[in-house]
Design an enzyme around this catalytic site. Structure first.
Site: not given
Ligand code: NAD
Length: 737
Positions: A442, A463, A475, A513
């Site tokens: 991540s 991801h 992702e 994120n």
């Protein structure tokens, strides 16, 4: 007469079985051609004296998913076209256009011969509205059958009679609940609500439907009978006096007034129940005309319907790559993420080897899958046999040699460069040439991890988001050297597990994120300014975020936020992090030992269930508190949406995200960015880049330079550009591919 999308077979009893089976589609959908054919069928049925009634069904495993992309697109281009012409005629034309389906269904209802809808599979939107216009409705009890009017989820509402027929069959409260939330119903529930007449075994569907006609089903809807009264007696009754004054307040609590379509449903039902049925349909048509012209409808349909479908169908898949057959997947790291990745992979019917450091750790991961299966079987989402088959597809082992025939390996080991390096080397020692290696990291850039690989072209990031079984987004991250084949395989895999992919270039935090961190950082700023914590959380919800930033931070874990801040300082230097944020998070973790939900102590307190979580009372003592009256909640809302949207714009400016559809869909599916806006970039386009830049400048003046508009935004504002114009997904992205 022959039809392209339908067959009509009339039996000895004079019952015409109309079977909808579009030759070039896997699912029946409404197109202009389908509507024309239904109209022709109604006319033919009325004209043919030998036909006594009609059973309408589908020849596919599902009944119909509702409207087709081309119809929806046509509706919006009509809005655009007509707006530029004479406005008075434009609205009238739009009104007539959007009413076609509604009045065609009404034609079925009043044609004088009985129609029965035989619902053999999922029946959504316009298709269920068609069924509601039939005089009888029978549904199969197969698990796959779902019934619903989900239009509100994409910013519109049931505009082909749904808002008039549902509350004339079900009680008004259930009707409102069903339509304002877009909830789907199992057949038994639909029957309990009085929306369908019978639920039968799949093989009894057509015979039962035909029997209804043979038993003398009246070709008249209840509301066309003299003396009809809606369930509960309509609007002016004691029961309604309980419901209606509260209904707008309940809706406001649920939607914060952000969804015009949901409010329109309330108005359609309330006004429609007080007038004759045809007038009710016209009221619905009028509100529908209004709603399709809203920014919310346009943006939600674009992102949540059109773009999502396009991404699911591989809009970003590189040309010329053959479809990959993924026969075996390896998952290395059977922890929190790896176990669930194995589960969703096996749920797609793909055999998986789940590897960990020893047999015990691997078995632990398998047990997680087994538990997920048991829960799904318990909830009736999976049959016992399907559940056993699913678990049977997962082999837990510490033995890397089992990867010798894998097509794709996904690593989900500790977030540690050295551990990942060792795993990459071990996997590549056995992985066949041409197989793809994906990392679920991540925070670690993919290009850096790929340096440990001998085959960086076959190295990619996939991801996942937690909980993996529920989150629809993945992702896919391209390292500098990632090749087309790796991207194609990753996208084929994501399609197989039925998730929506966005493809982003490598960067710290990728797309989702990066945006989420901005959201949480803004809440840190607000806490530090002394905004009462409850106001922070509520303002975010009023802005349309599903979870407040403090609550989200608790879920993510505050100690993880601390780790990320420290890693950012280590990699990029002190200046990369706001020292007051570091101070706040360090205090929460080190002094207060508040790590988030995982230790029951975060920005919230987590008392034993069934008590609900509440804001940690001492949080307000960390900083001098402002008076609530001195805080402008609207500005708090703007700050949350603007800071995220700005970050999304930065990712476009930096070439991390190249397709605006991905930023929009990613922001809604990844962290619930106010769905009514259509996503983070549609939020900017929706208000106009010029207005957004002005808003950012104002916020930058008051709340800090992180709000300063970027050069790209300033340039776009000057030129009058939009993201969808300047980064046209149908032109620019294709050209770049
Ligand atoms: P976790 O600690 O629950 O699981 C890691 C697993 O890897 C453990 O079972 C451990 O035994 C195993 N492992 C460690 N070294 C190994 C080795 N050399 N060989 C085989 N197995 C090994 O961690 P997690 O939360 O599942 O995270 C795993 C990865 O997923 C991390 O890269 C993390 O950044 C990423 N990720 C986590 C989340 C999340 O919400 N937790 C979300 C997205 C991505």
């Amino acid at each position: 007469m022959t039809y392209k999308n339908f067959t009509v077979e009339t039996d000895a009893d004079g019952i015409a079985l109309v079977t909808w089976d579009m030759p070039d589609k896997s699912m029946n959908v409404f197109t202009v051609g389908v509507m024309d054919e239904i109209e022709a069928i109604v006319d033919a049925v009325v004209a043919d004296e030998a036909i006594k009634g009609v059973v309408f069904t589908s020849g596919k495993s599902s009944f119909s998913g509702g409207a087709d992309l081309s119809m929806i697109r046509g509706m919006f281009s009509m809005v655009e076209e007509e707006r530029t012409k004479d406005p008075a005629n434009a609205v009238q034309k739009l009104f007539d256009g959007v009413g076609r389906m509604s009045w065609l269904w009404r034609k079925i209802e009043t044609c004088g011969k009985p129609w029965v809808s035989a619902i053999n599979g999922t029946c959504m939107g316009g298709a269920f509205e068609l069924s509601l216009a039939c005089h009888g409705r029978v549904a199969s009890n197969a698990k796959s059958v779902k019934i619903g009017l989900p239009e509100v989820k994409v910013g519109i509402f049931p505009g082909a009679g749904g808002t008039q027929r549902v509350p004339r069959l079900a009680n008004a409260q259930d009707a409102l609940q069903m339509m304002t939330t877009g909830q789907t119903l199992a057949p038994q529930r639909a029957k309990a609500m009085n929306l369908i007449h019978q639920v039968v075994e799949p093989d009894q569907l057509i015979p039962t439907a035909k029997q209804m006609i043979k038993d003398g089903l009246k070709p008249v809807a209840p509301w066309d009978e003299k003396g009809f009264k809606a369930p509960g007696g309509g609007i002016w009754t004691p029961a309604s006096a309980q419901l209606w004054p509260a209904a707008p307040a309940v809706l406001r609590r649920e939607t914060s007034g952000n969804y015009p379509a949901a409010l329109a449903i309330l108005k359609c039902v309330y006004e429609g129940l007080q007038v004759p049925f045809d007038t009710g349909l016209r009221i619905e048509q009028r509100y529908f005309t209004e709603i399709v012209q809203t920014k919310e409808a346009f943006s939600m349909i674009r992102s949540l319907f059109i773009s999502m479908q396009e991404l699911n169908k591989g809009a970003r898949r590189p040309a010329g790559q053959p479809k990959s057959e993924i026969k075996k997947v390896g998952v290395v790291g059977a922890g929190f993420m790896g176990a669930s990745i194995a589960y969703v992979t096996a749920a797609a019917g793909i055999p998986v080897v789940l590897i960990d450091r020893d047999q015990e750790a691997a078995d632990k991961g398998l047990a997680v899958s087994a538990k997920l299966v048991t829960d799904a079987v318990g909830k009736g989402k999976l049959t016992k046999e399907a559940g056993e088959k699913l678990v049977g597809l997962i082999t837990a082992t510490p033995d890397y040699s089992t990867l010798a025939d894998a097509d794709l390996v996904i690593e989900a080991v500790f977030e540690d460069r050295d551990v990942k390096k060792a795993v990459i080397e071990k996997v590549e020692a056995v992985l066949p040439e041409g197989a793809i290696f994906a990392s679920n990291t991540s925070t670690l850039p993919i290009t850096g991890l790929a340096k440990n690989s001998k085959r960086p072209a076959d190295f990619i990031g996939i991801h996942f988001f937690s909980p993996v079984e529920k989150m629809m987004l993945t992702e896919v991250i391209l390292g500098k050297e990632t090749g087309d084949k790796a991207l194609a395989v990753a996208l084929d895999y994501v399609a197989a597990i039925k998730k929506t992919p966005i493809v982003v270039n490598d960067t710290r935090g990728f797309f989702v994120n990066r945006c989420v961190l901005r959201y949480m950082a803004e809440s840190y700023d607000m806490l530090i300014e002394g905004v009462p914590p409850v106001m922070i959380e509520n303002a975010a919800k009023f802005a349309g975020m599903p979870v407040g930033p403090l609550s989200l931070n608790d879920e993510v874990a505050i100690d993880l936020s601390y780790k990320i801040l420290k890693a950012t300082v280590a990699d990029l230097g002190e200046k990369a992090v706001n020292p007051r944020h570091m101070e706040l998070v360090a205090r929460m973790v080190e002094k207060e030992e508040r790590f988030g939900r995982k230790n029951g102590k975060g920005f919230y307190e987590y008392p034993a269930k069934p008590a609900k979580k509440f804001i940690w009372p001492d949080l307000k003592d960390l900083y001098p508190q402002k008076k609530a009256d001195d805080v402008d909640v609207k500005v708090l809302q703007q700050r949350f949406l603007a800071t995220i949207a700005l970050e999304a714009a930065r990712t476009v400016e930096e070439g991390i995200v190249i397709d605006p559809r991905e930023a929009d869909v990613g922001s809604i599916l990844g962290f619930g960015f106010a769905p009514y806006t259509g996503g983070a970039l549609s939020y900017i386009d929706g208000m106009g880049v010029k207005n957004f830049v002005a808003l950012c400048e104002k916020l930058a003046g008051e709340y800090g330079p992180h709000f300063a508009p970027t050069p790209l935004l300033k340039d776009m504002a000057e030129k009058g550009d939009t993201f969808y114009g300047r980064f046209d997904p149908y032109g620019a992205v294709k050209a770049a591919a």
